[in-house]
Design a protein around this motif. Structure first.
Motif, short mmCIF file in Angstrom:
data_model
loop_
_atom_site.label_atom_id
_atom_site.label_comp_id
_atom_site.label_asym_id
_atom_site.label_seq_id
_atom_site.Cartn_x
_atom_site.Cartn_y
_atom_site.Cartn_z
N ILE A 33 -32.99 57.01 46.81
CA ILE A 33 -33.10 56.10 47.17
C ILE A 33 -31.50 55.40 47.86
O ILE A 33 -31.50 54.76 48.64
CB ILE A 33 -33.60 54.52 46.57
N TYR A 34 -30.54 55.27 46.54
CA TYR A 34 -29.54 55.12 46.23
C TYR A 34 -28.92 55.82 45.60
O TYR A 34 -29.21 56.37 44.59
CB TYR A 34 -29.65 53.51 45.88
N SER A 35 -27.11 55.89 46.32
CA SER A 35 -26.44 56.68 45.68
C SER A 35 -25.41 55.20 45.19
O SER A 35 -24.72 55.04 46.05
CB SER A 35 -25.45 57.46 46.31
N PHE A 146 -27.94 45.07 53.82
CA PHE A 146 -29.47 44.62 52.93
C PHE A 146 -30.16 45.86 52.55
O PHE A 146 -29.72 46.88 52.68
CB PHE A 146 -30.25 44.06 54.69
N TYR A 147 -30.83 45.38 51.97
CA TYR A 147 -31.40 46.55 50.86
C TYR A 147 -32.52 46.37 50.29
O TYR A 147 -32.90 45.15 50.08
CB TYR A 147 -30.48 46.34 49.17
N ALA A 217 -33.13 47.74 41.79
CA ALA A 217 -32.20 48.68 41.97
C ALA A 217 -31.46 48.65 43.43
O ALA A 217 -29.96 48.64 44.02
CB ALA A 217 -33.01 49.53 43.14
N ASP A 218 -31.71 47.06 44.42
CA ASP A 218 -30.84 46.67 44.91
C ASP A 218 -30.30 46.08 44.66
O ASP A 218 -29.15 45.77 45.11
CB ASP A 218 -32.32 45.70 46.59
N ILE A 219 -30.14 45.23 43.49
CA ILE A 219 -29.29 44.48 42.70
C ILE A 219 -27.84 45.07 42.65
O ILE A 219 -27.20 45.50 42.97
CB ILE A 219 -29.30 43.27 41.59
N LEU A 220 -28.21 46.72 41.76
CA LEU A 220 -27.24 47.30 41.14
C LEU A 220 -26.62 48.25 42.75
O LEU A 220 -25.08 47.58 42.98
CB LEU A 220 -27.42 48.50 40.78
N ALA A 221 -27.05 48.37 43.35
CA ALA A 221 -26.95 48.68 45.23
C ALA A 221 -25.67 47.44 45.77
O ALA A 221 -24.51 47.90 46.43
CB ALA A 221 -27.66 48.77 46.10
N GLY A 222 -25.80 45.93 45.95
CA GLY A 222 -24.93 45.29 46.32
C GLY A 222 -24.32 44.92 45.41
O GLY A 222 -22.75 44.57 45.29
N PHE A 223 -24.15 45.47 44.45
CA PHE A 223 -23.04 45.40 43.14
C PHE A 223 -21.52 46.84 43.20
O PHE A 223 -20.19 45.96 44.34
CB PHE A 223 -23.01 45.11 41.95
N ILE A 253 -25.18 44.69 33.85
CA ILE A 253 -24.07 45.65 34.45
C ILE A 253 -23.18 45.79 35.24
O ILE A 253 -22.20 46.01 35.31
CB ILE A 253 -24.83 47.28 34.16
N GLY A 254 -23.75 45.37 36.91
CA GLY A 254 -22.93 44.75 37.86
C GLY A 254 -21.70 44.23 37.55
O GLY A 254 -21.38 44.13 37.99
N SER A 255 -22.22 43.26 36.66
CA SER A 255 -20.65 42.06 36.89
C SER A 255 -19.68 42.53 35.54
O SER A 255 -18.63 42.47 35.93
CB SER A 255 -21.11 40.70 36.67
N PHE A 256 -19.85 43.12 34.84
CA PHE A 256 -18.79 43.87 34.13
C PHE A 256 -18.07 44.88 34.94
O PHE A 256 -17.17 44.59 34.86
CB PHE A 256 -19.58 44.91 33.02
#
Length: 728
Positions: A33-35, A146-147, A217-223, A253-256
């Protein structure tokens, strides 16, 4: 997950890992899906339980997290905070600041995002604009992605960064919208609409879709993309429905990783208030925002045939222009659908008899979206409910909300005459003289994940906020509402979050080199004091206080912290090297010791002391401040302590000879044995005669079982209608 410099090589490595587990290149391509290789190292893929287990056991794999769904937390406000147009002339580096928003996308044609007079994006910008569905960027909206990891699209969704929900357009314009004079919601709230940093740039990362669903998964990809693209402030008005451990929280995790790259993340506190332990987004490296009122409220009056008038809460854009028959929903049961008077009084769909309600105003004993009355051909609705009377909803028909005793008076009038009549007047605005107060829906502390870190951090306007809107999104939130607007008035911690994001960008435009912690500290220690008599949960409702963007650019002192400080914090919270890496994503991260200790040592701008029932009050909090005020300055500590509690500061005088100089001190808190102690509020204020650097100090008791490491207290929740939760 670990840092990588080359996202191409990261993607190749991830494909090879998938190929090893799945057995073929084709299977790997189908699963992938995402890398996440631009800012941290990881990927998203569709896997069976057995494949997940295989990956979990592979060398070098730190964590495997399921793709759960998070939820959205949904212009007088800037003037109310003192950031008037006279103040908001562009700060030195405002046009270089990029505010990234992880949300439902944006409506690029909105007047709030015109780029007239704006030059090209800053040279540091590395982002892209995905132009599907005729989406376009400009010198205001400089990036858009977009994700959609699950591949499912609702019929209302745009397969592009374009916003079909309205939420993302609203938050983006609140944070950084261009000034537009004449904005209103059908004439209500008419005036100048603008964001906190009108000259700053906007980048959108569409991770949330119809129904407010936001995939992990989309949130992490956005970060991952926002960090690599070059955003300076991230605004994230979404979160889990209840508090979760940092290692299981994609926003933590993303904000870290954002913090690690010098980016402050502003988060909404959640809309599960006033339940205790309900605040979400509890990580200390991000800034968590509660929602409070401004000095304007919306009222829609009910006028009865007997001359009685009642002022209800509603953003009512409809003018009935006359009186009409009234009927009580409990007297109009749809027996053919199985309803009774006990169910029809709530006026939900399929419970009302349209032969009785057609062309009438219906009194209902429940706060709902009005769809049941519309379905039964009703003309309008008067609702009676004790919930959510400190802010207003809009509806797809003439409507207002009364308190239960007022509703009983309306019911008594209806039954007193054979021809009851009345009307609902178009909404008006009134001054709210007690503002700001924290609104009832705003999630409350204590921090369910880390008891000795105060959350929320502060509060900002989140009630009845006028901002830009997607014209294809129903303005009332009800699917039966077919109207179209360019500006809308809504409430939620989703609305307070971008106020702080804009304020953070404002500070960043003055101090481009400041760390996320320094900006956060400036906003917290200059926040306006809130009156606990108006907010019984005190700091658990409003944190350090109400945001003051103008004061925040001159804080005097800041409490700074960096990656190693937060790693030390996590290790002392009982994380070991393995669980630590679930958050840092870095295989070089380690805990020298995982012996549990209090969070007292983190250099946080507020101080919270939790005491187990039956134990004495005792705590020692080391703190370090950095001088960002005058080179030669001396600060004296002024202490406010609650009755029966002693607070001392050693030393209580700090002298600085240069800007950037650091000084350390200890805060000691002592008292007797306590049990069942509600929140006790105090404060330490460092004063040099010009700056007042205020840190709240709170003490409260908890159950002994809650003091165990990695114990997450679940909120005391109440069931509310999906309509209420959907609008917020």
């Amino acid at each position: 997950m670990g840092d990588l410099n080359n996202d191409v090589s990261a993607k190749s490595m991830h494909h090879l890992m998938l190929q090893d587990v799945l057995g073929s290149s084709d299977a790997a391509k189908e699963s992938f899906i995402y890398s996440y290789g631009r800012s941290f190292n990881g990927f998203a893929a569709r896997l069976t339980d057995e494949e997940v287990q295989t990956f979990s056991e592979m060398e070098g794999v730190v964590s495997v997290i399921p793709n759960t769904m998070l939820q959205l937390h949904t212009t007088r406000s800037w003037d109310f905070m003192g950031l008037t147009m006279n103040v908001t002339t562009p700060a030195p580096y405002e046009t270089d600041v990029v505010v990234g928003l992880l949300d439902t996308g944006i409506w690029p044609e909105s007047l709030s995002f015109n780029d007239e007079g704006m030059g090209p994006p800053p040279k540091s910008w590395k982002g892209i604009c995905q132009t599907a569905d005729n989406f376009t960027c400009n010198n205001k909206i400089i990036g858009a992605r977009f994700y959609k990891s699950d591949g499912y699209y609702d019929e209302t969704d745009f397969k592009s960064p374009r916003d079909s929900v309205g939420h993302g357009t609203h938050t983006a314009s609140t944070a950084a919208g261009r000034p537009y004079n004449g904005a209103s919601y059908f004439g209500l709230g008419k005036g100048l609409a603008r964001g906190g940093v009108p000259s700053a740039r906007v980048a959108v990362y569409k991770v949330c879709w119809a129904g407010g669903r936001c995939g992990l998964a989309d949130i992490l990809a956005g970060f991952d993309d926002a960090i690599a693209d070059g955003c300076h402030i991230l605004s994230v008005s979404l979160g889990a429905s209840s508090p979760v451990e940092y290692m299981q929280d994609p926003i933590a995790i993303g904000s870290f990783h954002a913090m690690k790259n010098g980016i402050l993340t502003s988060n909404s506190a959640g809309n599960s208030g006033p339940s205790p332990y309900s605040v979400s987004n509890n990580a200390p490296w991000s800034l968590t925002v509660a929602a409070s009122t401004i000095d304007r409220k919306f009222v829609s009056q009910v006028q009865l045939g007997n001359g009685q008038i009642y002022a209800g809460h509603a953003i009512n854009s409809f003018a009935l222009n006359g009186t009409y028959p009234l009927i009580y929903g409990g007297d109009a049961a749809n027996y053919s659908a199985g309803a009774t008077d006990l169910t029809s009084k709530y006026c939900i769909q399929d419970t009302l008899n349209s032969f009785k309600t057609e062309g009438k105003i219906v009194l209902c004993d429940f706060l709902y979206d009005g769809s049941g009355v519309l379905q039964a051909k009703g003309l309008g609705t008067i609702m009676s409910d004790r919930r959510y009377t400190d802010f207003a909803f809009s509806y797809p028909l003439p409507a207002t909300l009364l308190l239960p005793d007022e509703g009983e008076s309306v019911k008594a009038y209806i039954r007193s005459t054979s021809t009851p009549i009345g009307t609902i007047l178009k909404g008006e605005t009134f001054q709210d003289s007690v503002a700001p107060t924290v609104v009832s829906f705003s999630s409350r502390g204590p921090n369910a994940v880390t008891l000795d870190i105060l959350k929320p951090d502060l509060t900002a306007p989140g009630v009845d906020i006028l901002a830009a809107w997607s014209p294809v999104a129903p303005p009332s939130g009800s699917p039966v509402d077919k109207r179209s607007v360019d500006f809308n008035i809504i409430s939620g911690t989703s609305m307070s979050c971008p106020h702080v994001s804009g304020a953070a960008a404002y500070v960043k435009s003055y101090y481009p080199s400041w760390s996320p912690a320094a900006i956060k500290s400036a906003l917290m220690t200059t926040a306006s004091f809130m009156d606990s008599r108006k907010n019984e949960e005190a700091e658990f409702a409003y944190g350090s206080g109400h945001i003051d963007p103008v004061r925040a650019v001159h804080p005097g002192l800041v409490y700074d912290a960096g990656v190693n400080d937060y790693i030390d914090f996590l290790c002392k919270q009982g994380y070991n090297t393995t669980t630590l890496r679930l958050i840092t994503g870095d295989n070089t991260s380690s805990c020298a010791s995982s012996t549990y200790d209090k969070a007292w040592g983190l250099n946080y701008p507020s101080i919270a002391l939790s005491i187990a029932d039956g134990q004495p009050i005792k705590g020692v909090f080391p703190r370090t401040v950095t001088n960002v005020g005058y080179a030669n300055s001396t600060y004296h500590a002024f202490i406010t302590a609650p009755s029966g509690i002693k607070i001392t500061v050693e030393p209580n005088v700090l002298s600085f000879k240069s800007v950037g100089e650091k000084q350390s001190f200890l805060v000691k808190i002592d008292g007797g044995v306590v049990s069942q102690l509600p929140i006790q509020s105090g404060a330490i204020t460092w004063n040099d005669g010009v700056h007042q650097v205020r840190s709240p100090v709170i003490v409260y008791t908890v159950l002994p079982s809650m003091m165990m490491p990695n114990t997450v207290m679940k909120p005391f929740s109440f069931d509310e209608s999906s309509f209420i939760n959907g609008l917020l």
